[in-house]
Structures are given as C-alpha cells and as structure tokens.
Design a protein around this motif. Structure first.
Motif, short mmCIF file in Angstrom:
data_model
loop_
_atom_site.label_atom_id
_atom_site.label_comp_id
_atom_site.label_asym_id
_atom_site.label_seq_id
_atom_site.Cartn_x
_atom_site.Cartn_y
_atom_site.Cartn_z
N PHE A 109 2.42 8.70 -11.72
CA PHE A 109 1.23 8.01 -12.21
C PHE A 109 1.34 7.75 -13.70
CE2 PHE A 109 -3.22 7.75 -13.55
CZ PHE A 109 -3.72 6.87 -12.62
N GLU A 165 -1.89 -0.85 -14.05
CA GLU A 165 -1.36 -0.32 -12.79
C GLU A 165 -2.01 1.02 -12.44
OE1 GLU A 165 3.19 -2.06 -12.75
OE2 GLU A 165 2.74 -0.31 -13.97
N GLN A 166 -2.28 1.86 -13.45
CA GLN A 166 -2.96 3.12 -13.20
C GLN A 166 -4.35 2.89 -12.64
OE1 GLN A 166 -2.98 5.45 -16.78
NE2 GLN A 166 -0.85 6.08 -16.56
N HIS A 210 0.81 -1.22 0.00
CA HIS A 210 0.00 0.00 0.00
C HIS A 210 0.85 1.27 0.00
CE1 HIS A 210 -3.47 -2.47 0.46
NE2 HIS A 210 -3.13 -2.89 1.66
N LEU A 247 3.10 4.56 -15.03
CA LEU A 247 2.50 3.25 -14.78
C LEU A 247 1.80 2.73 -16.04
CD1 LEU A 247 0.87 4.00 -11.32
CD2 LEU A 247 3.00 2.78 -11.73
N GLN A 291 1.45 8.38 -3.38
CA GLN A 291 0.73 9.09 -4.43
C GLN A 291 -0.32 10.00 -3.82
OE1 GLN A 291 1.09 7.97 -8.15
NE2 GLN A 291 0.73 10.16 -8.04
N GLN A 349 -6.90 2.47 -5.33
CA GLN A 349 -6.27 2.55 -4.01
C GLN A 349 -6.33 3.98 -3.47
OE1 GLN A 349 -2.43 1.01 -5.09
NE2 GLN A 349 -2.88 -1.03 -4.29
N VAL A 350 -6.01 4.94 -4.33
CA VAL A 350 -6.05 6.35 -3.90
C VAL A 350 -7.48 6.75 -3.56
CG1 VAL A 350 -5.72 8.74 -4.70
CG2 VAL A 350 -3.95 7.03 -5.11
N GLU A 369 -5.43 0.26 -10.97
CA GLU A 369 -5.30 -0.24 -9.59
C GLU A 369 -4.92 0.89 -8.63
OE1 GLU A 369 -2.65 -3.40 -6.97
OE2 GLU A 369 -2.51 -3.43 -9.15
N ARG A 370 -3.97 1.73 -9.04
CA ARG A 370 -3.53 2.83 -8.18
C ARG A 370 -4.66 3.83 -7.95
NH1 ARG A 370 1.65 4.62 -7.72
NH2 ARG A 370 2.02 2.40 -7.64
N PRO A 416 3.08 2.63 -2.18
CA PRO A 416 3.05 3.50 -3.37
C PRO A 416 1.75 4.32 -3.47
CG PRO A 416 3.85 1.34 -3.99
CD PRO A 416 3.35 1.24 -2.57
N ALA A 417 0.62 3.72 -3.11
CA ALA A 417 -0.65 4.45 -3.17
C ALA A 417 -0.67 5.56 -2.12
CB ALA A 417 -1.82 3.50 -2.95
#
Length: 145
Positions: A63, A70-71, A24, A66, A30, A77-78, A73-74, A26-27
């Motif tokens: 961002f 991955e973008q 978690h 990615l 970000q 998460q954000v 998913e991120r 990296p999120a």
C-alpha cells in the motif's frame, strides 16, 4: 458424536471457485493480506466484527508504494470488500448493508475532514488575531519588543 453429524460420503466437498476481474485482483490481494487484522468486540452477547484495522493497511508495504491517488482508490476497493465481509461475518441479512455501510463511512470521513478544516481555520484566525494584538500593543508602547 459430540453433536457433530458427519456426511455420509468420505469424499470432501468440491471447493468453490470464483472469478475475479483482473482490475480487482490487487484490491483482493490487499484485503486477503489483512485477514488477521480485524477489529472485534467480544462480550457475553457474542462477538461483532467492526472492520479492518486500517493502520495495518496504511503500514503495509504494498500500500505504501502506491501513489496518493492509487492509495485512495485501493482504500475504497478494500472498503467495499470489507463491507461485504462484515455482512457475512456478522450474519447481516440486509441486501443493501454494504452500500449503507460505505455511505455511512464516507459521510463520517467527509464530516471529519470538514471539522479538521474548520479547526485549522480557527487556529489561523486565532494566530492572526494574536499577531494584530501584539502589533497594537507595540504601537501603543505597552509592549516592548
């Protein structure tokens, strides 16, 4: 003094520390990089945080590097972190506010994507109909190429 009560002790309070799982991190980084990018409505009744300015997220170099998956998913998460922060910033006491917020946002995004696809289909159908009409007029000799 000025309605502010100072603590009895001169020692500052100990800082709170929290553990963050490695996957978690990296999120969270970000999210923290967007800390000045809140959309806020202010008026006579006070202020309300509406959420993060996603254009700042999409334009952020970390961002943009990615992959599309991955973008996606991120972003989710954000959004989870954002939902929890909105509950705190707006002083929302509901236990399921974060889940409700995300559920509403996902429903809105799905509806928006469906509407976009319907518009694209309509445009293609309109273009195809126009092409057929033009061919019919050419065959009838009404329209000259």
């Amino acid at each position: 003094m000025l309605g502010i009560e100072l603590p009895e002790t001169d020692e500052p309070p100990a800082p709170l520390t929290y553990a963050v799982w490695r996957e978690h991190w990296p999120a969270l980084e970000q999210f923290l990089s967007l800390r000045t990018q809140w959309r806020v409505i202010a008026g006579f009744g006070g202020k309300e945080y509406q959420g993060l300015e996603y254009t700042a997220l999409y334009g952020h170099p970390a961002f943009a590097r990615l992959s599309f998956d991955e973008q996606d998913e991120r972003l989710h998460q954000v959004q989870y972190i954002e939902a929890g922060a909105l509950c705190v910033l707006n002083d929302t006491k509901q236990a399921n506010s974060a889940d409700d917020y995300i559920s509403d946002r996902v429903s809105y995004e799905v509806a928006l994507q469906l509407e976009h696809r319907l518009q694209q289909t309509q445009w293609v159908n309109d273009w195809h109909s126009a092409q057929q009409a033009e061919q019919a007029l050419l065959r009838a000799g009404i329209l000259i190429a």
